[in-house]
Design a protein around this motif. Structure first.
Motif, mmCIF file in Angstrom:
data_model
loop_
_atom_site.group_PDB
_atom_site.id
_atom_site.type_symbol
_atom_site.label_atom_id
_atom_site.label_comp_id
_atom_site.label_asym_id
_atom_site.label_seq_id
_atom_site.Cartn_x
_atom_site.Cartn_y
_atom_site.Cartn_z
ATOM 1 N N GLN A 524 38.415 29.415 6.232
ATOM 2 C CA GLN A 524 37.818 28.243 6.863
ATOM 3 C C GLN A 524 38.407 26.918 6.388
ATOM 4 O OE1 GLN A 524 33.590 28.567 6.297
ATOM 5 N NE2 GLN A 524 33.427 30.505 7.432
ATOM 6 N N ARG A 525 39.366 26.996 5.495
ATOM 7 C CA ARG A 525 39.995 25.771 5.025
ATOM 8 C C ARG A 525 40.732 25.047 6.145
ATOM 9 N NH1 ARG A 525 43.518 27.000 -0.387
ATOM 10 N NH2 ARG A 525 41.807 27.537 -1.796
ATOM 11 N N LYS A 526 40.711 23.752 6.066
ATOM 12 C CA LYS A 526 41.548 22.971 6.965
ATOM 13 C C LYS A 526 42.997 23.087 6.489
ATOM 14 C CE LYS A 526 38.026 19.548 8.173
ATOM 15 N NZ LYS A 526 37.668 18.094 8.140
ATOM 16 N N PRO A 527 43.951 22.855 7.365
ATOM 17 C CA PRO A 527 45.358 22.906 6.940
ATOM 18 C C PRO A 527 45.598 21.995 5.733
ATOM 19 C CG PRO A 527 45.233 22.797 9.315
ATOM 20 C CD PRO A 527 43.832 22.588 8.814
ATOM 21 N N THR A 528 46.331 22.524 4.765
ATOM 22 C CA THR A 528 46.645 21.772 3.549
ATOM 23 C C THR A 528 47.976 21.044 3.735
ATOM 24 O OG1 THR A 528 45.501 23.383 2.163
ATOM 25 C CG2 THR A 528 47.073 21.926 1.070
ATOM 26 N N TYR A 529 47.935 19.728 3.620
ATOM 27 C CA TYR A 529 49.172 18.952 3.752
ATOM 28 C C TYR A 529 49.925 18.983 2.422
ATOM 29 C CZ TYR A 529 52.370 15.042 4.453
ATOM 30 O OH TYR A 529 53.492 14.259 4.548
#
Length: 565
Positions: A524-529
């Motif tokens: 469920q993590r958002k994309p990691t920049y």
């Protein structure tokens, strides 16, 4: 379970356990190791190198004239830029020296196991780790053990695309009684001066070898199957004053690198889009250069002019290939080879020539990624089955059904217009983020497995293949090492380096199947920049001012010094 310390390197007591295993100690493998230390803060890794030195292809290829076909300013890591290149296109020995120096600076030798070839790697579904079988060679190393198993949470292939020599299937090749060598396995103990020499092939290695052999061989025959596009190299020595500026005034170095990066990116259309104006201009440049350098041999013009789009095969750059063909003792033979005899080569027209040395310059087994390593992923599925229709990977770095596995310089990441190091750094940065997640789980005594979703991998690859079919690489008039026999392009990237770097500047966790610790949370993590190295844009005005001041200061000092003499 004993407490895990990611900062502790692998020692004697845990010789068969390592958090990360990197296969290959070339530019890719060393970049990955440095990122593990700098970005992931993990030193619990081992680099397995089948050779006896770092350098990868730059240690393997030692043939006469071996040099880079990318500007030296771009052929070093962005975080470890070399300022004292002696030429704009550096030679093999200078590049290898740079790689060794980097390995020494970052303390990588203590992580490397030389004379260690990976034979097989199997994923353990139950324990969520890789079991790697290592073969040991070397006169002394093999006295300790011949093979051993090494367990690891994360396996990274950094073997590249240009490591396994490809030998041609020519009848009688093994019967030749003279000296036979592959360009990637050059024997410098053999003196070719005054010898009758044949070279099979006229690709990137051949055009560098031929001018050197022509200097001292008594006779040189070049056996060409198909012609290649050759453009002028325009190589120059880097003046000591420029070297001093690049070293002592970093903004000057950054500016030069940025400009060259920008120029290289601008040439993308020349090698990818045959209908572009730049492609047509490059076509004319190559043709004009050939005719001017072979003005006395117009009979060779047609023979040396390809019938396929420029860029379909690897573009060759050389200032001395055509002049070498002008020499009286050098001949170009385009009749197919029938067989190799005990004393020489016989062509299909019955012509037989005797030689002392035959050089095979027929490239590498490029479409067989990781050859000859056998890899088995989830449920024992082999990578040979995964890639039965051709190699493909999620953005060139991760592979379906291979958990906790990464690649550098993998499928569809090769370039025709720019430095591969620019791609490798993006891949290494991306993989270090994934390794970091696995390391954090291991620190808590738990196991984590990350595998790219099959539907995502295939969707991205389908889009990629559609793009590639509209490029020069797909020209049906040529068969290159970029593609399989059926025409599918498995090696090249169709877009710019900058676009690739942008694609890899995020880790999209939703594209991965997650098993083990914190699986639901990671899903469920958002994309990691994770960012990217930005080198293609012109440097800032401040940098330009500092660079200009630096230039003025160094030049002024030099002039004053000359006056005092």
């Amino acid at each position: 379970m004993a407490e895990f310390n990611a900062a502790r390197r692998v020692g004697n007591l845990d010789f068969t356990r390592s958090t990360v295993v990197i296969i290959g100690a070339g530019i890719s493998g060393l970049c990955m190791a440095i990122d593990l230390i700098r970005r992931t803060k993990c030193s619990n890794f081992v680099i397995l190198e089948k050779g006896s030195q770092v350098g990868g292809t730059w240690n393997d290829n030692k043939y006469p004239g071996c040099a880079c076909d990318v500007w030296s300013s771009l052929y070093s890591y962005s975080f470890e830029q070399k300022s004292d290149w002696t030429r704009e296109y550096p030679g093999q020995e200078e590049i290898l020296a740079y790689i060794i120096k980097v390995a020494e600076k970052y303390g990588l030798f203590k992580h490397i196991r030389f004379n260690s070839a990976v034979q097989e790697a199997r994923w353990d579904d139950t324990n969520r780790r890789w079991n790697v079988k290592v073969g040991v060679s070397g006169a002394k190393d093999s006295q300790y053990l011949e093979t051993y198993d090494l367990e690891t949470e994360f396996l990274i292939s950094a073997v590249g695309q240009l490591n396994a020599p490809s030998w041609p299937s020519i009848s009688g090749l093994d019967d030749f009684s003279g000296k036979l060598m592959h360009s990637a396995r050059w024997d410098w103990s053999y003196d070719f001066s005054g010898k009758r020499v044949a070279i099979i092939g006229n690709g990137a290695s051949a055009v560098q070898i031929i001018p050197e052999l022509a200097k001292s061989a008594s006779h040189l025959s070049i056996y060409q199957r198909t012609p290649n596009w050759v453009i002028p190299r325009m190589d120059l020595a880097v003046h000591p004053i420029q070297q001093a500026l690049l070293h002592y005034v970093p903004p000057v170095r950054w500016c030069k690198r940025a400009i060259m990066m920008y120029i290289r990116e601008m040439t993308h259309s020349a090698f990818v889009d045959s209908n572009s104006l730049l492609s047509k201009q490059t076509h004319k440049q190559a043709t004009d250069a050939m005719k001017s350098q072979l003005a006395d041999k117009p009979e060779l013009w047609e023979t040396l002019t390809p019938n396929y789009a420029i860029g379909c095969k690897r573009i060759l750059i050389s200032d001395d290939f055509y002049p070498a063909l002008n020499k009286e003792h050098v001949e170009l033979n385009t009749t197919p080879i029938a067989k190799v005899t005990e004393t020489g080569i016989e062509t299909e027209d019955g012509d037989t020539r005797e030689f002392d040395l035959i050089v095979v310059a027929t490239g590498f087994r490029t479409v067989e990624f990781m050859y000859p390593i056998e890899v088995y992923g989830k449920n024992g599925r082999s990578v040979a089955d995964v890639w039965k229709d051709g190699a493909m990977a999620y953005r060139g770095v991760t592979v379906e059904d291979l958990p906790n596995f990464g690649m550098l310089y993998g499928p569809n990441t090769n370039l025709g217009h720019n430095s591969i190091i620019l791609m490798i750094e993006a891949q290494s940065r991306y993989l270090s983020e994934m390794v970091g997640a696995v390391v954090r789980s291991k620190t808590r005594g738990e196991a984590l497995a990350l595998t790219p979703k099959t539907d995502v991998v295939r969707r991205l690859n389908d889009t990629l293949q559609e793009q590639l079919q509209n490029t020069s690489f797909a020209d049906v008039n040529c068969q290159s090492w970029y593609k399989q026999a059926d025409g599918r392009i498995t090696n090249n990237w169709p877009n710019t380096v900058v676009q690739y770097q942008k694609d890899l500047s995020y880790v999209t966790w939703a594209d991965y199947e997650v098993e083990g610790a914190d699986a639901e949370q990671i899903r469920q993590r958002k994309p990691t920049y994770i960012g990217r190295v930005k080198e293609e844009s012109p440097v800032s005005n401040t940098t330009l001012v500092l660079g200009a001041l630096g230039v003025a200061a160094v030049v002024g000092s030099y002039v004053n010094g000359r006056r005092r003499r």
